[in-house]
Motif scaffolding. Structure first.
Motif, PDB file in Angstrom:
ATOM      1  N   PRO A  26      36.055  41.186 -47.830  1.00  0.00           N
ATOM      2  CA  PRO A  26      36.956  41.357 -48.675  1.00  0.00           C
ATOM      3  C   PRO A  26      37.606  42.675 -48.573  1.00  0.00           C
ATOM      4  N   GLU A  27      37.261  43.617 -47.904  1.00  0.00           N
ATOM      5  CA  GLU A  27      37.651  44.762 -47.539  1.00  0.00           C
ATOM      6  C   GLU A  27      37.609  45.361 -46.113  1.00  0.00           C
ATOM      7  N   ALA A  28      38.375  46.149 -45.837  1.00  0.00           N
ATOM      8  CA  ALA A  28      38.427  46.612 -44.406  1.00  0.00           C
ATOM      9  C   ALA A  28      37.021  47.444 -43.894  1.00  0.00           C
ATOM     10  N   HIS A  29      36.460  46.913 -42.823  1.00  0.00           N
ATOM     11  CA  HIS A  29      35.084  47.463 -42.518  1.00  0.00           C
ATOM     12  C   HIS A  29      35.040  49.124 -41.810  1.00  0.00           C
ATOM     13  N   GLY A  30      36.193  49.286 -41.391  1.00  0.00           N
ATOM     14  CA  GLY A  30      36.410  50.852 -40.794  1.00  0.00           C
ATOM     15  C   GLY A  30      35.680  51.092 -39.586  1.00  0.00           C
ATOM     16  N   LEU A  31      35.265  49.907 -38.888  1.00  0.00           N
ATOM     17  CA  LEU A  31      34.696  50.055 -37.539  1.00  0.00           C
ATOM     18  C   LEU A  31      35.579  50.282 -36.364  1.00  0.00           C
ATOM     19  N   GLU A  32      35.663  51.062 -35.400  1.00  0.00           N
ATOM     20  CA  GLU A  32      36.590  51.347 -34.495  1.00  0.00           C
ATOM     21  C   GLU A  32      35.663  50.655 -33.104  1.00  0.00           C
ATOM     22  N   HIS A  33      34.495  50.916 -32.922  1.00  0.00           N
ATOM     23  CA  HIS A  33      34.118  50.528 -31.735  1.00  0.00           C
ATOM     24  C   HIS A  33      32.845  49.475 -31.940  1.00  0.00           C
ATOM     25  N   PRO A  34      32.799  48.629 -30.827  1.00  0.00           N
ATOM     26  CA  PRO A  34      31.602  47.656 -30.989  1.00  0.00           C
ATOM     27  C   PRO A  34      30.281  48.366 -31.054  1.00  0.00           C
ATOM     28  N   MET A  35      29.358  48.010 -31.760  1.00  0.00           N
ATOM     29  CA  MET A  35      28.121  48.288 -31.934  1.00  0.00           C
ATOM     30  C   MET A  35      27.225  47.421 -30.909  1.00  0.00           C
ATOM     31  N   ILE A  36      26.981  47.666 -29.708  1.00  0.00           N
ATOM     32  CA  ILE A  36      26.186  46.690 -28.744  1.00  0.00           C
ATOM     33  C   ILE A  36      24.785  46.444 -28.982  1.00  0.00           C
ATOM     34  N   MET A  37      24.185  47.596 -29.484  1.00  0.00           N
ATOM     35  CA  MET A  37      22.689  47.453 -30.017  1.00  0.00           C
ATOM     36  C   MET A  37      22.638  48.215 -30.966  1.00  0.00           C
ATOM     37  N   ASP A  38      22.158  47.952 -32.116  1.00  0.00           N
ATOM     38  CA  ASP A  38      21.754  48.590 -33.230  1.00  0.00           C
ATOM     39  C   ASP A  38      20.168  48.445 -32.986  1.00  0.00           C
ATOM     40  N   GLY A  39      19.398  49.392 -32.704  1.00  0.00           N
ATOM     41  CA  GLY A  39      17.614  49.027 -32.600  1.00  0.00           C
ATOM     42  C   GLY A  39      17.518  50.071 -33.898  1.00  0.00           C
ATOM     43  N   ASN A  40      18.103  50.357 -34.637  1.00  0.00           N
ATOM     44  CA  ASN A  40      17.674  51.209 -35.811  1.00  0.00           C
ATOM     45  C   ASN A  40      17.612  50.346 -36.900  1.00  0.00           C
ATOM     46  N   VAL A  41      16.994  49.238 -36.768  1.00  0.00           N
ATOM     47  CA  VAL A  41      16.708  48.262 -37.991  1.00  0.00           C
ATOM     48  C   VAL A  41      15.255  47.967 -37.698  1.00  0.00           C
ATOM     49  N   GLU A  42      14.710  47.243 -38.880  1.00  0.00           N
ATOM     50  CA  GLU A  42      13.390  46.906 -39.021  1.00  0.00           C
ATOM     51  C   GLU A  42      12.908  45.883 -37.701  1.00  0.00           C
ATOM     52  N   GLN A  43      11.658  46.358 -37.315  1.00  0.00           N
ATOM     53  CA  GLN A  43      11.316  45.582 -36.112  1.00  0.00           C
ATOM     54  C   GLN A  43      10.544  44.464 -36.402  1.00  0.00           C
ATOM     55  N   VAL A  44      10.981  43.381 -36.768  1.00  0.00           N
ATOM     56  CA  VAL A  44      10.217  42.191 -37.281  1.00  0.00           C
ATOM     57  C   VAL A  44      10.433  41.146 -36.338  1.00  0.00           C
ATOM     58  N   TYR A 104      23.885  43.213 -33.014  1.00  0.00           N
ATOM     59  CA  TYR A 104      25.193  43.514 -32.222  1.00  0.00           C
ATOM     60  C   TYR A 104      26.148  43.321 -33.227  1.00  0.00           C
ATOM     61  N   VAL A 105      27.216  44.265 -32.977  1.00  0.00           N
ATOM     62  CA  VAL A 105      28.315  43.961 -34.066  1.00  0.00           C
ATOM     63  C   VAL A 105      29.647  44.204 -33.373  1.00  0.00           C
ATOM     64  N   LEU A 106      30.722  43.223 -33.616  1.00  0.00           N
ATOM     65  CA  LEU A 106      32.038  43.370 -32.808  1.00  0.00           C
ATOM     66  C   LEU A 106      32.891  43.374 -34.153  1.00  0.00           C
ATOM     67  N   PRO A 107      33.783  44.550 -34.132  1.00  0.00           N
ATOM     68  CA  PRO A 107      34.916  44.614 -34.914  1.00  0.00           C
ATOM     69  C   PRO A 107      36.096  43.722 -34.588  1.00  0.00           C
ATOM     70  N   LEU A 108      36.419  42.420 -34.742  1.00  0.00           N
ATOM     71  CA  LEU A 108      37.128  41.570 -34.440  1.00  0.00           C
ATOM     72  C   LEU A 108      38.822  41.461 -35.099  1.00  0.00           C
ATOM     73  N   GLY A 109      38.907  42.485 -36.025  1.00  0.00           N
ATOM     74  CA  GLY A 109      40.129  42.706 -36.732  1.00  0.00           C
ATOM     75  C   GLY A 109      39.853  43.772 -37.985  1.00  0.00           C
ATOM     76  N   SER A 110      40.724  44.117 -38.362  1.00  0.00           N
ATOM     77  CA  SER A 110      40.435  45.220 -39.529  1.00  0.00           C
ATOM     78  C   SER A 110      39.360  44.634 -40.854  1.00  0.00           C
ATOM     79  N   HIS A 111      39.497  43.206 -40.920  1.00  0.00           N
ATOM     80  CA  HIS A 111      38.598  42.665 -41.924  1.00  0.00           C
ATOM     81  C   HIS A 111      37.641  41.691 -41.173  1.00  0.00           C
ATOM     82  N   ASP A 112      37.601  41.394 -40.235  1.00  0.00           N
ATOM     83  CA  ASP A 112      36.778  40.526 -39.504  1.00  0.00           C
ATOM     84  C   ASP A 112      35.785  41.155 -38.494  1.00  0.00           C
ATOM     85  N   VAL A 113      34.605  40.649 -38.844  1.00  0.00           N
ATOM     86  CA  VAL A 113      33.427  41.439 -37.898  1.00  0.00           C
ATOM     87  C   VAL A 113      32.540  40.309 -37.512  1.00  0.00           C
TER      88      VAL A 113
END
Length: 410
Positions: free
Chosen positions: A169-187, A200-209
């Motif tokens: 619903p709002e812009a995510h503000g990401l400029e770069h891909p986050m190809i590995m966020d390992g700072n998450v719960e290891q379950v 793994y996070v890709l900003p595909l547009g201002s509102h698309d992720v």
């Protein structure tokens, strides 16, 4: 199909319209437009339901030219990784391509009569392909690009993932891909066995992720409900709220730790038929990246398009054996990851790796690490104990058997 069409002998028949088969068809058509070719795909679209990503440094100029007509999302100012101890931005450009755009481009660029979608192959031999509808496609060269075949001759663990593209619903503000966020719960992905988890996070547009929850797991079970819930929670944790789903993908990929590759080739070989793609063994053992190898093979096949089918089959088997030998180091690292590191501590292995030099990381993803770079990856304060690492070097791992992989949906 008429009797005259059935009697036609095509120059090339490609079975499997995924990444490997589609790129081979594109490269051959560009190099030899006079060839009579067919690309046979059991599904109704090329590429299935996937998103492929790669580093700009992975491809040669010729490889980039092959992909240039296909729509890609590009991030030319680098990417990020994050672990409990640090967050780092690296400068290498990153690229991503959806199977939808892959399909649309190939339909646009390839002759209409070359594409045979929704036509399942039931048998393949050196002279052609039998289809489920009873028709036969005759060809002087047959290339098998069907999906990977799990085998008792190959050992390892699994990369289990579920990804979702969301419109926020709002812009995510990401400029770069986050190809590995390992700072998450290891379950673990489903409450059993062990796993290293990252997002793994890709900003595909201002509102698309695009958010993908990924696990290096001991077991291949894909629990869609659990992973979907964790994607929702990750989005909320980032302050993005509840977005509208606009696409998804999921998969269970092998992470090879070893095996008898000759026996595997004997198992999948069809005399006189060339094998490419993951079925041929063309994947990065640790990352499961395939784009670089798919492009290289497509260009190599196009360069030797006049080879008789049996000679092309021998060439591709040789390329597969070379790839297996060249990537032994990465299978060793997989053994450290799966057998030396306790599941909840596997993030430390990747945390240490992403702190190394950027050029080393680039060549690692290419599968072309130098001997000095390999030594640098192994040298220093080890993220696993030395006794466990020594023991892991000689373990084989679980066979990747031919039974279908389980999936949990409820």
């Amino acid at each position: 199909m008429s009797d005259s069409q059935q009697e036609t002998v095509h120059d090339v028949a490609i079975v499997g319209g995924g990444l490997a088969g589609g790129l081979i068809a594109l490269a051959l058509h560009r190099a030899r437009p006079e060839f009579r070719m067919v690309l046979i795909e059991g599904g109704t679209t090329l590429g299935g339901n996937h998103r492929w990503s790669w580093f700009d440094s992975d491809l040669s100029d010729e490889g980039k030219a092959l992909l240039e007509p296909i729509r890609q999302t590009e991030w030319n100012k680098g990417y990020e990784v994050e672990f409990p101890k640090y967050r780092r931005k690296l400068g290498t450009g990153y690229r991503s391509m959806s199977s939808h755009d892959f399909h649309e481009a190939l339909v646009r660029m390839l002759p209409k009569d070359m594409l045979m979608l929704g036509r399942r192959a039931t048998a393949i031999d050196a002279r052609g392909v039998d289809l489920q509808d009873g028709n036969r496609i005759n060809a002087r060269t047959v290339i098998d690009c069907r999906t990977f075949q799990p085998s008792e001759h190959l050992c390892g663990g699994w990369q289990v993932f579920l990804g979702r593209q969301m419109r926020l619903p709002e812009a995510h503000g990401l400029e770069h891909p986050m190809i590995m966020d390992g700072n998450v719960e290891q379950v673990a992905p489903h409450g059993n066995g062990g796993a290293f988890r990252f997002v793994y996070v890709l900003p595909l547009g201002s509102h698309d992720v695009f958010i993908e929850d990924t696990y290096y797991a001991d077991d291949p079970l894909l629990d869609r409900n659990a992973l979907s819930g964790r994607i929702d929670q990750y989005a909320r944790d980032q302050g993005w709220g509840d977005g509208t789903p606009v696409g998804h993908e999921s998969g269970v990929l092998p992470v090879l730790t070893g095996g008898n590759f000759k026996a595997y080739q004997d198992e999948v070989r069809i005399p006189g038929v060339a094998i490419a793609g993951t079925r041929g063994g063309f994947t990065h053992p640790l990352t499961s990246y395939t784009m670089c190898l798919a492009v290289e093979n497509a260009l190599a096949i196009a360069a030797d398009a006049d080879l008789p089918g049996p000679q092309l089959a021998a060439m591709m088997e040789s390329r597969a054996r070379q790839h297996w030998r060249r990537t032994g180091f990465y299978r060793l690292l997989n053994r450290f990851l799966f057998f030396a590191a306790e599941p909840h501590k596997r993030a430390k292995v990747l945390e240490r790796f992403y702190g190394l030099r950027e050029r080393l990381i680039e060549r690692f993803y290419q599968g072309r690490s130098t001997w000095l770079e390999r030594a640098r990856v192994l040298w220093g304060d080890p993220p696993v104990s030395i006794p466990r690492a020594m023991a892991a070097m000689f373990k084989r791992g679980k066979p990747l058997k031919t039974s279908s992989q389980p999936e949990k949906t409820a």
